[in-house]
Design an enzyme around this catalytic site. Sequence first.
Site, PDB file in Angstrom:
ATOM      1  N   TYR A 142       0.872  -1.188   0.000  1.00  0.00           N
ATOM      2  CA  TYR A 142       0.000   0.000   0.000  1.00  0.00           C
ATOM      3  C   TYR A 142       0.894   1.218   0.000  1.00  0.00           C
ATOM      4  O   TYR A 142       1.812   1.327   0.811  1.00  0.00           O
ATOM      5  CB  TYR A 142      -0.897  -0.029   1.241  1.00  0.00           C
ATOM      6  CG  TYR A 142      -1.772   1.185   1.396  1.00  0.00           C
ATOM      7  CD1 TYR A 142      -2.871   1.389   0.563  1.00  0.00           C
ATOM      8  CD2 TYR A 142      -1.518   2.133   2.385  1.00  0.00           C
ATOM      9  CE1 TYR A 142      -3.691   2.504   0.709  1.00  0.00           C
ATOM     10  CE2 TYR A 142      -2.340   3.247   2.539  1.00  0.00           C
ATOM     11  CZ  TYR A 142      -3.425   3.423   1.707  1.00  0.00           C
ATOM     12  OH  TYR A 142      -4.234   4.517   1.854  1.00  0.00           O
ATOM     13  N   ASP A 237       9.378   2.141  -0.753  1.00  0.00           N
ATOM     14  CA  ASP A 237       8.440   2.922   0.041  1.00  0.00           C
ATOM     15  C   ASP A 237       8.661   2.557   1.500  1.00  0.00           C
ATOM     16  O   ASP A 237       8.251   1.488   1.965  1.00  0.00           O
ATOM     17  CB  ASP A 237       7.001   2.591  -0.393  1.00  0.00           C
ATOM     18  CG  ASP A 237       5.965   3.311   0.461  1.00  0.00           C
ATOM     19  OD1 ASP A 237       6.358   3.928   1.479  1.00  0.00           O
ATOM     20  OD2 ASP A 237       4.778   3.254   0.115  1.00  0.00           O
ATOM     21  N   LYS A 265       5.450   9.190   8.233  1.00  0.00           N
ATOM     22  CA  LYS A 265       5.245   8.702   9.601  1.00  0.00           C
ATOM     23  C   LYS A 265       6.320   9.177  10.590  1.00  0.00           C
ATOM     24  O   LYS A 265       6.260  10.295  11.059  1.00  0.00           O
ATOM     25  CB  LYS A 265       5.092   7.185   9.605  1.00  0.00           C
ATOM     26  CG  LYS A 265       3.864   6.731   8.757  1.00  0.00           C
ATOM     27  CD  LYS A 265       3.418   5.334   9.056  1.00  0.00           C
ATOM     28  CE  LYS A 265       2.397   4.802   8.061  1.00  0.00           C
ATOM     29  NZ  LYS A 265       1.005   5.106   8.377  1.00  0.00           N
TER      30      LYS A 265
HETATM   31  N1  HOZ Z   1      -0.582   3.121   6.252  1.00  0.00           N
HETATM   32  C1  HOZ Z   1      -1.611   3.323   7.231  1.00  0.00           C
HETATM   33  C2  HOZ Z   1      -2.492   2.108   7.303  1.00  0.00           C
HETATM   34  N2  HOZ Z   1      -1.834   0.950   6.990  1.00  0.00           N
HETATM   35  C3  HOZ Z   1      -2.330   4.574   6.953  1.00  0.00           C
HETATM   36  C4  HOZ Z   1      -3.422   4.852   7.909  1.00  0.00           C
HETATM   37  C5  HOZ Z   1      -4.619   5.342   7.190  1.00  0.00           C
HETATM   38  O1  HOZ Z   1      -4.885   4.910   6.062  1.00  0.00           O
HETATM   39  O2  HOZ Z   1      -5.307   6.141   7.797  1.00  0.00           O
END
Ligand code: HOZ
Length: 425
Positions: A142, A237, A265
């Site tokens: 993701y 990433d 983050k």
């Molecule tokens: N990468 C985070 C979830 N795996 C992002 C949190 C979100 O999408 O709010």
Amino acid sequence: QSNSTELFNKAQNILVGGVNSPVRAFKAVGSNPFFATSGQGATVTDADNNTYTDYVLSWGPLILGHAHPVVHDAVHTALDNGASFGIPTEAEITLGELIASHINFIEKVRLVNSGTEATMSAIRLARGVTKRDLVLKVEGCYHGHVDSLLVNAGSGPTTFGTPTSPGIPTSFVESTLTVPYNDLEAVREAFTERGHEISCMILEPVPGNMGVIVPEEGYLQGLRDITKEHGSLLIFDEVMSGFRIAMGGAEERYGVSPDLITLGKVIGGGLPVGAYGGSAEIMQYLSPEGPVYQAGTLSGNPLATAAGIATLTELAKPGVLQRIEAAQTRLGAGLGEIAKEAGIPIYQTQVGSMACMFFNENPVKNYQDATISNTERFTKYFHGMLERGHYFAPSQYEAGFTSIAHTDEIIDGTLEAAKEVFATF
Ligand code: HOZ
């Protein structure tokens, strides 16, 4: 009716689904979210005054825990001087230098406001540099909600069963090829067929959005070799893994340097930040030095850079990252024993202080493996832990995190609760 329930009912009248990011909605675990009012160290408190040990940590950024005094003071000082200028500030140089001082291959950095922005911009840059259109991504990784990367995506899209979102033009989806994680052969095939069209391969070197998955020996190096051979850029990433699995990220942990990295983050210490970086040769294609355009009113924001500098400076102190990782290891070891005693098959993964407990009897090496986990068991575990004051991400397909505030005592308290929960299975 609890205050959180009342707030959630109210929220649904104005915010879509009552939240501003889908993963917060607790939909996958069949309940409603609690509303946070404050956080301190390893704990977060809700609108009904329940306090939870927090293993989500704002989905990763709070590696020093909630309201760490050093971060808190740095942000306050920055705020006293002004919240935003849209004019260069010295703090941007400091954060850029700090990032580059730990990640060897980075010569130049661009600060943005989120991980999504970082990945979106990095693939635009890769396309601009290579003058090719295709992107090769890995199933279950993701990269935020970037159009062309929201294809076979992990995290929320997997949690909600829509791995490719409507609203993305077919031509965008067609420009994204996907391969399974940990499968070098599939990557070789993709490059053999369309290598001359592939601008870049992007992946989370340590995926954290289909649960956490460990790269097999030689996988990342294999990707480095194949992409180089075909003149494509390799993008790591590390929005989630950056400054968490090592100060130097995957490059330090696995000895493989990509062409570009995306960060977020942890480098914002809880404030909205993203970044991407690489060699000067590649980064010079970016405007204003080069033709690839990317901009942002709040990029390099003074509050965010202050939080980021404070966080990275604390993290760089001897032993800090190791202690955070040790907390995760203690938790994982304890959970492993408890599950074994209870006769519940699980498969655990951990890299640095990111970890996942899959309710799965088989090894989880890729997205396909991850998605056959027993999500009913996960849901039962999630609720059992939450009722006992321990907050894990409300989806099997997310990572768990520890912070410097997660002491042995806190971890042991969580393990006591886990023992009770597994006894109910
Ligand atoms: N990468 C985070 C979830 N795996 C992002 C949190 C979100 O999408 O709010």
